[in-house]
Design an enzyme around this catalytic site. Structure first.
Site, PDB file in Angstrom:
ATOM      1  N   SER A 662       0.809  -1.306   0.021  1.00 21.99           N
ATOM      2  CA  SER A 662       0.030   0.054   0.093  1.00 21.99           C
ATOM      3  C   SER A 662       0.754   1.339  -0.042  1.00 21.99           C
ATOM      4  CB  SER A 662      -1.063   0.006   1.076  1.00 21.99           C
ATOM      5  OG  SER A 662      -0.399   0.281   2.395  1.00 21.99           O
ATOM      6  N   LYS A 705      -5.863   3.797   8.988  1.00 18.46           N
ATOM      7  CA  LYS A 705      -4.993   4.596   8.547  1.00 18.46           C
ATOM      8  C   LYS A 705      -5.460   6.034   8.475  1.00 18.46           C
ATOM      9  CE  LYS A 705      -3.011   1.617   5.143  1.00 18.46           C
ATOM     10  NZ  LYS A 705      -3.231   0.720   3.624  1.00 18.46           N
TER      11      LYS A 705
END
Ligand code: ADP
Length: 759
Positions: A662, A705
């Site tokens: 990611s 996140k």
């Protein structure tokens, strides 16, 4: 003259015959008339009158005369002599005979005959004396006048065939006839004696059994009385005997426990095995074997308890309530296995405890983290020294119930090793098809786990083997925002900490600002474990001050936090102060929750080498390669830069190692920023995998996140377009604080960040 067919009786000349209870009428098929002469004719086989034919009779008959008939139908007959049947004509109503005399050969004196009679009588009487009929029978025997009479009376009892009985009649000499009769009687007596001996032996062995049982009962009774008088002296064996009796074990378990108990009795306390046997019995008898009845679930009450114990977690609580509803409808004490996934301290274990409280069932936690050996789950066989039951059964014992809520902690931390595969053992525990006969190796007998409500927890699903994961229903715990944490601290953690340290509420006051400062400056986590520790520390320090009597009450403000927490504020992963080409902020997911990370790229004089440093996993290193290729293709005119320089990429070490694809978009942007010389604002962060074709691909852990971004003071976040749906799981507070921009292509990212303003 009346012809009387007979079968299986000994009739010889010169004796009295007594036919009792109309038996004579039955075989003669006529009433007896006193004075009438009869001819007895012996049948070869027992046949009815209708079936009789001439050839069914033996050729020698005997005459007799009816002497008396009494009211009850008893008939007395005196027999005459033997006759040869020369012709015989049997019709339905009569049997006509033509007869001639057949005299006996008198080769025996009356004294000799008497001697034989006495002999047979003695044998018979001796035998009778040993039976219960002794006396009565003796008187009866005295009435017999001859061996013939005796034999006739005993006819039905003698163990000789009909033909042999005929042979007694057919014997022409008295000596042969006497010998045959004496032999038949003596044989009868011998056989009866053997029968009686066998019966006596059987009786005495039965007697012994009854006696033994009676003695045992008596011993038990006395033992119980002694135990009551001196409970402290009850021996181990006795204690276990009582416990085993009461435990309600299944058949197999009971048999095994009794076997071990017997062994314990035989071995005695000094044997080296005694301890092992003791431990086994102690373990199995402390388990609850009986099924607990199903209690009705009050869903409203359950909801209330879940809310009471935990702040927030709406989705999780809803899912739990659904589960309880399904269990109620199915009339089951267990349902699908829930797997709570989230960072440490997000309340996974403690909500398991709340479920138990809501259901009024006992709770037990079994930690599986770091287990390498299958035997830790399923137990060691008892043949091993130091063998122990597995953690599941040990948990059942601790719970003190057969239907606890069992939290299996850290199922993602099971390790497959030479010790077998613990996760496959766990699969057996969780399989409703098999777990009603779960057999722990130590116990060696099945135990029914089907009423246990299993709840598992994990930090991540990545390391859980597929078959195990398929058995469970995943529920995500995304972690808490700062304001969630504030509420949790105020409503739950602080009151609990105060209470456990005996501090009265009014004696310690912590300002809201101080609480917020603890959350933002002294902890950095998705859960509240660190926060709880800090509050505990703070309360301990306050307790010392209160006890020393320095002050009646203590109040804590942000400025004074350092005095209480004995620690500097955490060096925070915060946004960068200033921008610089080649440096871009990314967002990472770790098992501890979300985190921000910086990716730094730098050209140094060289020859097109690439250097990668920092704490990167393999997947991240591949992302670097993709990013470089992508930037080269996006900036064909800057090819020279890559040829004449070495490219150095660095990911500064955070607190936790990071890996995963990611960071792809962050690396690409960092290199593009370096190449173009356009710096990216430190207020912008991003996450997304990239493909070589330049697309931004979806990632996991978005809620964590974004929370990390908000904690770090980021204002704008770029996320993959395909992750837009995940925004539903993100707290409103976080969404409000951030500008979230979905992107689909790498070029979009470069434009939005100002790296390629011109394109
Ligand atoms: P995990 O199992 O996820 O690591 P725990 O269940 O051990 O976390 O939680 C750590 C502590 O935080 C416990 O004391 C728990 O009661 C508390 N806690 C966590 N979440 C909440 C919440 N939402 N409301 C109240 N207390 C919470």
């Amino acid at each position: 003259m009346l012809t009387v067919p007979y079968y299986n009786i000994v009739i010889i000349p010169g004796i009295y015959l007594y036919f009792q209870n109309n038996y004579f009428q039955k075989i003669a098929q006529k009433d007896a008339v006193v004075g009438e002469t009869v001819i007895f004719l012996m049948l070869k086989e027992d046949k009815t009158r209708e079936e009789m034919r001439a050839e069914d009779f033996y050729p020698i008959g005997i005459t007799g005369k009816i002497e008396a008939v009494d009211k009850e139908g008893n008939v007395k007959i005196v027999t005459g002599s033997r006759v040869n049947v020369d012709a015989i004509d049997v019709t339905e109503t009569s049997i006509e005979l033509s007869l001639t005399e057949r005299p006996d050969v008198e080769d025996l004196s009356p004294q000799e005959a008497e001697a034989h009679f006495e002999n047979a009588k003695m044998a018979f009487i001796q035998y009778l004396q040993k039976t219960q009929f002794g006396l009565i029978a003796r008187n009866y025997v005295q009435q017999w006048d001859s061996l013939g009479e005796m034999t006739a009376t005993l006819s039905f009892l003698l163990e000789i065939s009909n033909e042999e009985k005929y042979k007694i009649l057919a014997a022409d000499t008295l000596s042969e006839r006497t010998e045959r009769m004496e032999k038949a009687i003596c044989e009868y007596v011998e056989i009866e004696k053997v029968k009686k001996e066998a019966a006596d032996a059987q009786e005495s062995s039965n007697e012994q059994i009854y006696r033994e049982q009676a003695l045992k009962k008596q011993i038990e009774f006395l033992q119980n009385q002694l135990d009551e008088m001196h409970p402290e002296n009850i021996s181990d064996v006795r204690r276990f005997e009582q416990k085993i009796e009461k435990a309600g074990m299944n058949e197999t378990a009971l048999a095994e426990a009794k076997k071990v108990l017997n062994r314990m009795k035989q071995e005695g306390q000094n044997s080296h095995e005694y301890g092992m046997l003791y431990d086994y019995l102690d373990f199995v008898t402390s388990l609850v074997w009986k099924k607990e009845p199903m209690r009705p679930v009050d869903l409203e009450h359950a909801e209330k308890i879940l809310d009471e114990d935990h702040f927030g977690l709406k989705k999780v609580k809803n899912r739990i309530i659904q589960q309880l509803a399904v269990m109620t409808l199915n009339q089951k004490q267990a349902g699908s296995i829930l797997l709570f996934v989230g960072a440490p301290g997000t309340g996974k274990t403690s909500i398991g405890q709340s479920i138990a409280r809501a259901l009024g069932r006992s709770y037990v936690r079994v930690s599986l983290g770091g287990i390498r050996d299958e035997a830790e789950i399923r137990g060691h066989r008892r043949t091993y020294i130091g063998a122990m039951p597995g953690r599941i059964m040990e948990g059942i014992k601790r719970s003190g119930a057969s239907n606890p809520v069992m939290v299996l902690d850290e199922v993602d931390k099971l390790v497959k090793d030479y010790g077998g595969d613990p996760s496959s053992a766990l699969l057996e525990v969780l399989d409703p098809e098999q777990n009603n006969t779960f057999t722990d190796h130590y116990m060696n007998v099945p135990y029914d786990l089907s009423d246990v409500l299993f709840v598992c927890t994990a930090n991540t699903t990545d390391s859980i083997p597929e078959p195990l994961l398929n058995r469970m229903e995943v529920i995500q715990f995304p972690g808490y925002t700062a304001s969630d944490k504030f509420q949790i601290a105020k409503r739950h953690l602080l009151p609990k900490a105060k209470e456990s340290m005996g501090i009265k509420s009014q004696n310690l006051r912590i300002s809201d600002a101080a609480l917020r400062a603890i959350i933002s400056d002294y902890t950095m986590e998705a859960g509240v474990r660190g926060l709880k520790k800090q509050l505990d520390t703070l309360c301990r320090v306050a307790a010392v001050r209160l006890v020393k009597g320095e002050k009646k009450s203590v109040s804590v403000t942000p400025k004074r936090l350092r005095e209480f927490l004995d620690q500097r504020p955490m060096p925070h992963d915060r946004k960068l102060e200033e921008k610089q080409p080649g440096v871009v902020t990314g967002l990472a997911w770790t098992q501890a929750g979300g985190d921000i990370l910086y990716i730094e790229a730098l050209f140094t004089k060289g020859s097109g080498e690439m250097i990668v440093t920092g704490q990167l996993g393999d997947v991240m290193k591949e992302s670097v390669q993709i990013a470089v290729s992508l930037v080269k293709s996006l900036y064909p005119d800057k090819a020279e830069l890559f040829e004449k320089n070495d490219l150095h990429i660095h990911v500064p070490e955070g607190s936790v190692p990071k890996d995963g694809p990611s960071a792809g978009i962050t690396m690409t942007t960092a290199i593009a920023s370096l190449v173009s010389g356009n710096a990216v604002s430190p207020e912008i962060a991003m996450t997304g995998e990239v493909s070589l074709r330049g697309y931004v691909m979806p990632i996991g852990g978005l809620p964590e996140k974004l929370m990390a971004a908000q904690r770090a003071g980021i204002t704008t976040v770029l996320i993959p377009r395909e992750n837009q749906n995940d925004l539903d799981d993100v707290a409103e507070e976080v969404k409000d604080a951030l500008t979230i921009i979905p992107v689909h292509r790498v070029t979009e990212v470069l434009e939005k960040t100002g790296v390629r303003a011109d394109s």
